[in-house]
Design an enzyme around this catalytic site. Structure first.
Site, short mmCIF file in Angstrom:
data_model
loop_
_atom_site.label_atom_id
_atom_site.label_comp_id
_atom_site.label_asym_id
_atom_site.label_seq_id
_atom_site.Cartn_x
_atom_site.Cartn_y
_atom_site.Cartn_z
N GLY A 1 -0.92 76.74 52.05
CA GLY A 1 -1.57 77.54 53.09
C GLY A 1 -3.07 77.29 53.15
N HIS B 1 14.00 74.75 34.83
CA HIS B 1 13.08 73.98 33.98
C HIS B 1 13.58 73.98 32.55
CE1 HIS B 1 9.40 72.65 32.05
NE2 HIS B 1 8.87 72.39 33.24
N SER C 1 4.93 74.31 29.98
CA SER C 1 4.83 73.18 30.91
C SER C 1 5.34 71.86 30.32
CB SER C 1 3.37 73.03 31.32
OG SER C 1 3.15 71.79 31.93
N ARG D 1 13.91 66.63 34.81
CA ARG D 1 14.17 68.00 34.38
C ARG D 1 15.64 68.39 34.41
NH1 ARG D 1 9.01 70.92 37.26
NH2 ARG D 1 7.53 70.04 35.78
N HIS E 1 13.10 77.88 37.98
CA HIS E 1 11.70 77.50 38.07
C HIS E 1 11.21 77.14 39.48
CE1 HIS E 1 7.98 75.65 36.75
NE2 HIS E 1 8.32 74.49 37.29
N LEU F 1 2.59 70.15 43.54
CA LEU F 1 1.21 70.41 43.96
C LEU F 1 0.79 69.37 44.99
CD1 LEU F 1 -0.49 71.43 40.58
CD2 LEU F 1 0.76 72.84 42.22
C1 LIG Z 1 4.83 78.43 35.96
C2 LIG Z 1 4.85 77.29 36.93
C3 LIG Z 1 4.08 76.16 36.69
C4 LIG Z 1 4.06 75.11 37.61
N1 LIG Z 1 3.32 73.98 37.34
C5 LIG Z 1 3.32 72.96 38.23
C6 LIG Z 1 2.55 71.78 37.98
O1 LIG Z 1 1.89 71.63 36.97
N2 LIG Z 1 2.60 70.79 38.92
C7 LIG Z 1 3.32 70.90 40.07
O2 LIG Z 1 3.29 69.97 40.88
N3 LIG Z 1 4.02 72.02 40.33
C8 LIG Z 1 4.04 73.05 39.45
N4 LIG Z 1 4.78 74.16 39.71
C9 LIG Z 1 5.31 74.37 41.08
C10 LIG Z 1 4.14 74.81 41.99
O3 LIG Z 1 3.28 75.67 41.28
C11 LIG Z 1 4.60 75.53 43.24
O4 LIG Z 1 5.67 74.86 43.82
C12 LIG Z 1 3.45 75.60 44.25
O5 LIG Z 1 2.29 76.12 43.64
C13 LIG Z 1 3.82 76.43 45.47
O6 LIG Z 1 2.69 76.52 46.31
P1 LIG Z 1 2.82 77.11 47.76
O7 LIG Z 1 1.49 76.96 48.39
O8 LIG Z 1 3.99 76.56 48.44
O9 LIG Z 1 3.15 78.65 47.52
P2 LIG Z 1 2.47 79.78 46.58
O10 LIG Z 1 1.35 79.28 45.77
O11 LIG Z 1 3.63 80.43 45.89
O12 LIG Z 1 1.87 80.78 47.64
C14 LIG Z 1 2.71 81.55 48.47
C15 LIG Z 1 1.84 82.41 49.31
O13 LIG Z 1 2.65 83.10 50.27
C16 LIG Z 1 2.32 84.48 50.28
N5 LIG Z 1 3.51 85.23 50.69
C17 LIG Z 1 4.77 85.15 50.23
N6 LIG Z 1 5.57 86.01 50.89
C18 LIG Z 1 4.79 86.63 51.81
C19 LIG Z 1 5.02 87.64 52.77
N7 LIG Z 1 6.22 88.20 52.96
N8 LIG Z 1 3.97 88.06 53.52
C20 LIG Z 1 2.73 87.53 53.34
N9 LIG Z 1 2.46 86.58 52.46
C21 LIG Z 1 3.48 86.14 51.69
C22 LIG Z 1 1.88 84.77 48.85
O14 LIG Z 1 1.07 85.93 48.79
C23 LIG Z 1 1.08 83.50 48.55
O15 LIG Z 1 -0.21 83.59 49.06
C24 LIG Z 1 4.83 75.20 38.78
C25 LIG Z 1 5.63 76.32 39.02
C26 LIG Z 1 5.67 77.34 38.09
C27 LIG Z 1 6.59 78.49 38.33
#
Ligand SMILES: Cc1cc2nc3c(=O)[nH]c(=O)nc-3n(C[C@H](O)[C@H](O)[C@H](O)COP(=O)(O)OP(=O)(O)OC[C@H]3O[C@@H](n4cnc5c(N)ncnc54)[C@H](O)[C@@H]3O)c2cc1C
Length: 670
Positions: free
Chosen positions: A15, A237, A251, A298, A366, A420
């Protein structure tokens, strides 16, 4: 025409990347998030972000090989043009984030340091200690705040997206949101809506995802008519810290920095693990996967850990399933410098210092490879057509999806550190497409008749007030959620069986019914978290059913979706002729299975039920091949497979089919 605006739901990496790029293109943005954007789940990402780099190039790496690892790791279930484009953008994205001030670790010479992640033999992963997600998120947040001060972005933090507003032609014209403090609802007319709302981990009760990862926003789009792709592909994971409240990730970077997974050869050996001699330890991943060792993809590592504990009875504890993840051979200073953040998490929640005692870990839910179905426009060179409004658009006109809540990049299994990258990439590639879309539009959404938005507001108010007025003594939403999590975890994680999936579908339908009879413990009109949670719980069911029904229908094993009843067995024969025959049969089965199942599952919601259909996958760049990371008999199968590929290419060349002949013969390309 009035000024056009774009609404972005979600302030994670996807976003924020989209918001930054749209603002740069002089497009006004409203950005809505359940949490402050800096608390979006992306902040939890630990290990790193992938791209080809100068170091790996010296070892022969290319963007093409990054694409190849990604689709091989994903069991070929992703359309290849978007993945190709993402891998080409990888180095530019790291450079961009570096320029934006992300504190990537560096080598003593000043170059970006890199580590190896699962499913590749190259060190492609850039990292900022073990808090990479946080540093990337803060970098993008700073940019978005800059645009906020210039009036191009307006943030709505602590707001819940209640659903898209569609006009009579099914075109998305905005959304309804609700302020989580005042509970005020309002319409957001928008010329395009982007959903970047992350993963749906809470459907499983406990997972490594944040507690706001309910999947509610994606589900509300799904229920409004958006298609959902590959829902059944949920990544478990291999290494997480079990916990009563939630499961915390350990991780993959721990293994990337040399961590070794093992169990004592003697079941539940009571000795201090450090006193167990080498020859009494079973490094089962290294043993079974000599090429990738602890960094096998994984899905495979998860199944092996599950197998060693459940089927072989070698869990390190009697009453709990766990294996050792050992870092104690690595110097303390190095561990602190590269993995400090995650080691502190382990120490804090387990009360044990992982620098001097092997950690106890077990797999946990995960990540979701599946998500809202999105389109793309293929370019002449086989990547994406930049500036096309088709990139990342759902089947609902003007509604886009990106980041973890889309289904586009990771197929049947995501490689570590590729998410990411896909989040930032999808944010950046979508903005110019939306610019094109807006240029072609003749009327701004804010000029549409207000009745359109009033109608949608009324529906949401009726839903909200109906819940507040529920009589006391009904179902407890938190207990229903717990039951849902238990059913999903049992039926649709590491090993899947049709009888269990069938039972789970029936049980989830029953829970869905019961969820409509919930009573709320809080009927207040101010910061009412109870009603917000109950709405998101009710919205979990369409996605839970999508996961289960997709898994039930898919009678094969692919990536994270593993059905032992439909898996190919390893070669057993030692006699060369028989072994060759088995390898031939294995390849025949593989071809036959692909004819049937190398297809994305597409789910739709008809108001009550999930309907499934299937979509062919664009594999025009890398020919799908058997995924043989460590299977017994892999060499023989690979030999047969290569011979068949060569024969096919020769036949295609003879028939003048240049395209087929020109496609790289990739079996064993590494
Ligand atoms: C513990 C952990 C470690 C990880 N480490 C890695 C890594 O090292 N490398 C890698 O590539 N991937 C990693 N991943 C995966 C990665 O972190 C995620 O896939 C990625 O950050 C998701 O980003 P995003 O922008 O799609 O969503 P998010 O960062 O989850 O953001 C979602 C957004 O949507 C908003 N939202 C959700 N529902 C609503 C709603 N109903 N109304 C309004 N807003 C809403 C939330 O508030 C938030 O702002 C990891 C995952 C986990 C669980």
């Amino acid at each position: 025409m009035a000024k056009q605006r774009v609404l972005i739901v979600g302030g994670g990496l996807a976003g924020l990347a989209a918001a930054m790029k749209l603002a740069e293109l002089d497009i006004a943005v409203d950005l809505m998030s359940l949490t402050p954007v800096k608390r979006s789940h992306s902040v939890c990402a630990q290990g790193g972000i992938n791209s080809v780099n100068d170091l790996t190039r010296q070892q022969g790496d290319t963007e093409y090989l990054h694409l190849d690892d990604t689709v091989y790791g994903g069991d070929f279930l992703q359309h290849q043009p978007p993945v190709k484009e993402m891998t080409v953008w990888g180095p530019k994205i790291i450079e961009l984030m570096d320029r934006l001030g992300v504190t990537f670790n560096r080598t003593p010479e000043g170059f970006l340091d890199r580590r190896r992640f699962g499913g590749t033999l190259f060190k492609r992963t850039a990292f900022a200690g073990a808090t990479t997600g946080q540093q990337l998120l803060y970098g993008l947040d700073e940019q978005v705040r800059r645009w906020e001060t210039e009036g191009k972005v307006k943030k709505y933090e602590f707001w819940d997206f209640l659903g898209p507003v569609l006009d009579d032609n099914g075109v998305c014209r905005g959304a309804i949101g609700q302020d989580l403090t005042t509970m005020e609802m309002r319409a957001f007319p928008a010329d395009a809506v982007i959903v970047a709302s992350g993963g749906p981990g809470l459907i499983y009760g406990r997972s490594t995802m944040s507690m706001v990862c309910t999947g509610s926003a994606a589900s509300r789009c799904f229920q409004a008519g958006a298609k959902f792709g590959n829902g059944e592909f949920i990544q478990v994971h291999p290494t997480a810290i079990p916990g009563a409240d939630k499961l915390r990730l350990m991780s993959e970077s721990a293994r990337g920095e040399g961590g070794r997974v093992w169990v004592p050869r003697k079941p539940q050996d009571p000795r201090d693990p450090l006193t167990i001699p080498e020859n009494e330890r079973y490094y089962f991943l290294e043993d079974r996967y000599p090429k990738y060792k602890n960094l096998v993809p994984r899905d495979i590592a998860t199944r092996e850990i599950f197998d060693i504990c459940v089927n072989e009875g070698l869990s390190v504890e009697k009453d709990r399933l766990a294996v050792y993840l050992d870092l104690t051979h690595i110097p303390r200073a190095e561990l602190n410098r590269k993995l400090g953040g995650i080691l502190e998490i382990y120490e804090k929640f387990q009360g044990v210092d992982p620098r001097s005692t092997p950690m106890k870990i077990f797999p946990a839910v995960h990540y979701s490879m599946g998500g809202l179905w999105v389109d793309y426009q293929k370019s002449a060179d086989g990547g994406l057509q930049q500036g096309s409004p088709k990139n990342q658009i759902t089947n609902i006109p003007n509604l886009y999806a990106m980041g973890e809540c889309d289904y586009q990049y990771h197929g049947a299994n995501r490689l570590g550190a590729n998410s990411l990258l896909s989040c930032i990439f999808s944010g950046l590639i979508t903005a110019p497409g939306i610019e094109t879309l807006l240029k072609g539009s003749k009327q701004a959404a804010s000029e549409l008749p207000s009745s359109l938005f009033e109608r949608a507001m009324k529906q949401q108010k009726t839903r909200h007030e109906g819940l507040l007025k529920r009589p006391a003594g009904g179902e407890n939403p938190y207990l229903i959620h717990q039951e849902l999590g238990d059913v999903m975890t049992k039926a649709a994680t590491v090993v899947r069986r049709n009888d269990q999936l069938r039972d789970a579908v029936a049980k989830v339908k029953e829970l869905h019914e019961r969820s409509h009879k919930c009573s709320l413990s809080d009927s207040g009109v101010w910061t009412n978290q109870n009603v917000v949670f109950t709405k998101s719980l009710i919205d979990m069911f369409p996605l839970a059913l999508t996961i289960l029904q997709g898994a039930l229908a898919r009678d094969e094993s692919r990536g994270a979706h593993y059905k032992p009843d439909f898996s190919f067995s390893a070669l057993t024969a030692t006699d060369p002729t028989e072994r060759r025959r088995q390898a031939e049969a294995w390849c025949d089965n593989f071809d036959e299975n692909n004819r049937k199942w190398l297809k994305s599952t597409i789910a739709t919601w008809d108001g009550k039920e999930v309907k499934l259909s299937y979509e062919d996958v664009d594999t025009s760049i890398v020919t799908p091949r058997p995924r043989l990371y460590g299977l017994v008999g892999a060499e023989e199968i690979e030999k047969v497979w290569k011979e068949r590929q060569v024969a096919k290419e020769q036949a295609a060349a003879k028939n003048g089919n240049g395209a087929a002949a020109g496609k790289p013969a990739l079996a064993g390309a590494h």
